[in-house]
Design a protein around this motif. Structure first.
Motif, short mmCIF file in Angstrom:
data_model
loop_
_atom_site.label_atom_id
_atom_site.label_comp_id
_atom_site.label_asym_id
_atom_site.label_seq_id
_atom_site.Cartn_x
_atom_site.Cartn_y
_atom_site.Cartn_z
N CYS A 97 5.79 -1.19 0.89
CA CYS A 97 6.18 -2.60 0.85
C CYS A 97 7.70 -2.72 0.77
CB CYS A 97 5.53 -3.29 -0.35
SG CYS A 97 3.72 -3.20 -0.33
N LYS A 98 8.22 -3.87 1.12
CA LYS A 98 9.67 -4.07 1.15
C LYS A 98 10.28 -3.71 -0.20
CE LYS A 98 13.34 -7.31 2.37
NZ LYS A 98 13.98 -6.34 3.28
N ARG A 99 11.27 -2.88 -0.14
CA ARG A 99 11.90 -2.35 -1.35
C ARG A 99 12.77 -3.40 -2.03
NH1 ARG A 99 15.38 3.30 -1.15
NH2 ARG A 99 14.82 4.04 -3.24
N ALA A 215 10.39 0.73 -4.70
CA ALA A 215 9.42 0.53 -3.62
C ALA A 215 7.99 0.71 -4.12
CB ALA A 215 9.67 1.51 -2.48
N LEU A 233 1.45 -4.60 5.71
CA LEU A 233 2.41 -4.81 4.61
C LEU A 233 3.57 -3.82 4.67
CD1 LEU A 233 0.05 -5.50 1.56
CD2 LEU A 233 1.06 -7.12 3.17
N ASN A 234 3.57 -2.94 5.66
CA ASN A 234 4.62 -1.93 5.74
C ASN A 234 5.94 -2.53 6.18
OD1 ASN A 234 5.29 1.03 5.67
ND2 ASN A 234 5.86 0.61 7.80
N ASP A 235 7.01 -2.17 5.47
CA ASP A 235 8.37 -2.57 5.85
C ASP A 235 9.07 -1.35 6.43
OD1 ASP A 235 10.69 -4.66 5.49
OD2 ASP A 235 11.48 -2.76 4.73
N GLN A 236 9.42 -1.43 7.71
CA GLN A 236 9.91 -0.25 8.43
C GLN A 236 11.18 0.32 7.83
OE1 GLN A 236 8.21 1.31 10.57
NE2 GLN A 236 9.63 2.70 11.62
N GLU A 237 12.16 -0.53 7.51
CA GLU A 237 13.42 -0.03 6.96
C GLU A 237 13.20 0.64 5.61
OE1 GLU A 237 17.80 -1.68 5.55
OE2 GLU A 237 16.80 -2.62 7.27
N SER A 238 12.37 0.02 4.77
CA SER A 238 12.07 0.62 3.47
C SER A 238 11.38 1.96 3.64
CB SER A 238 11.19 -0.32 2.64
OG SER A 238 11.85 -1.55 2.37
#
Length: 322
Positions: A97-99, A215, A233-238
């Motif tokens: 998830c978004k950090r 995270a 729910l995945n945030d690529q940059e995180s």
């Protein structure tokens, strides 16, 4: 699939995190019933044990992972910094998830910043990483080993002192010394809407965070249909930054309780990863912790390669646990 059982620890922070995840999944998949199952880990039971003495590897996740492997639960939600660099066979991280803010936060009893605290004052933390960083930053302060969830540590800061019961195989701990402040992860305070208690956010040097700090990780079984579901729910940059950090941890061969810090960030078209480790896990004769730093950068798509290469540089320097 009509029902999904999500495993988690039972602390206030853990429940807040899993409820956040569940609410978002429920909004995306209204036809599915989601349930939370609290699982007590070894780390939750040994509330007064020193992490290094008790064995910190997977200290807060093993029992949850066991339940996932045995299919007692379908999904696990963890603070990523608690997870070992290498997962058990059959499990994988399905989403990051978004950090939130990865930095450490200092909470002072009287509102003083860490650099202004009176010499000899006690600062509470159970983290070997934070202890070594604190000794490097302020060798004139006392480190007080402080276990417990976030609420417990905040109560101890306000003056609640009690006898600590002995544990089998561990040294007897007596009454908790007085402390003037505590160091904790800022992200937990933000998630609990307690950011107003933060006296200061600590600088990344010397307070480089633990791998994955800030995270949330959603852990699933390999080749399970839930992996596809939680990927929304995945945030690529995180994911890129924390996987680079975990590759670094994997290469130097230490667990999440080790005195190691690493932080990755994306700047333009570059991934920059900075790592820190305490030399031989010991203190120098001056009483200051000897910290070694390395930094490397490269294209974000090579995040694992970059993390491993940074770890290799540390290993070549001989900076690892003997």
């Amino acid at each position: 699939m009509k029902e999904i059982i999500i495993g988690t620890r039972g602390s206030k922070l853990a429940l807040t995190q899993v409820q956040w995840v569940m609410s978002r999944l429920q909004a995306i998949y209204p036809e599915i019933t989601f349930q939370i199952r609290v699982i007590h880990t070894r780390g939750d039971k040994l509330t007064h044990a020193n992490l290094a003495q008790a064995g910190g590897y997977g200290f807060f996740v093993k029992e949850i992972e066991d339940a996932l492997l045995s299919k007692d639960i379908d999904l696990a939600v963890h603070s990523l910094k608690d997870m070992p660099a290498i997962l058990p066979h059959g499990l994988k991280i399905g989403a990051i998830c978004k950090r939130l803010d990865a930095r450490d936060a200092f909470i002072s009893k009287d509102g003083c910043k860490l650099e202004d605290i009176e010499p000899g004052s006690g600062i509470g933390t159970s983290s070997l990483r934070r202890q070594t960083q604190l000794k490097s930053f302020r060798p004139d302060l006392r480190v007080v080993d402080l276990r417990g969830n976030l609420d417990t540590r905040l109560k101890k800061l306000t003056g609640n002192r009690k006898e600590v019961a002995p544990l089998a195989g561990l040294p007897l701990q007596t009454e908790l010394p007085e402390i003037s402040g505590i160091i904790v992860a800022a992200a937990g305070l933000y998630r609990l809407k307690m950011e107003g208690k933060i006296t200061q956010l600590l600088p990344l040097e010397p307070f480089l965070p633990a791998a994955g700090q800030g995270a949330l990780a959603l852990e699933v079984r390999n080749q399970d249909e839930i992996e596809v579901m939680v990927n929304v729910l995945n945030d690529q940059e995180s994911m890129i930054t924390v996987f680079a950090e975990r590759a670094f941890l994997e290469k130097i061969g230490v667990g999440c309780a080790a005195p190691v810090g690493v932080y990755a960030r994306i700047a333009g078209d570059k991934l920059i990863v900075r790592g820190m480790i305490s030399e031989h896990w010991e203190e120098s004769q001056t009483g200051m912790s000897v910290l070694h730093w390395e930094e490397i950068e490269g294209p974000p798509q090579d995040y694992r390669k970059i993390g491993l290469l940074l770890g290799e540089r540390m290993v070549r320097l001989g900076v690892k646990k003997k």
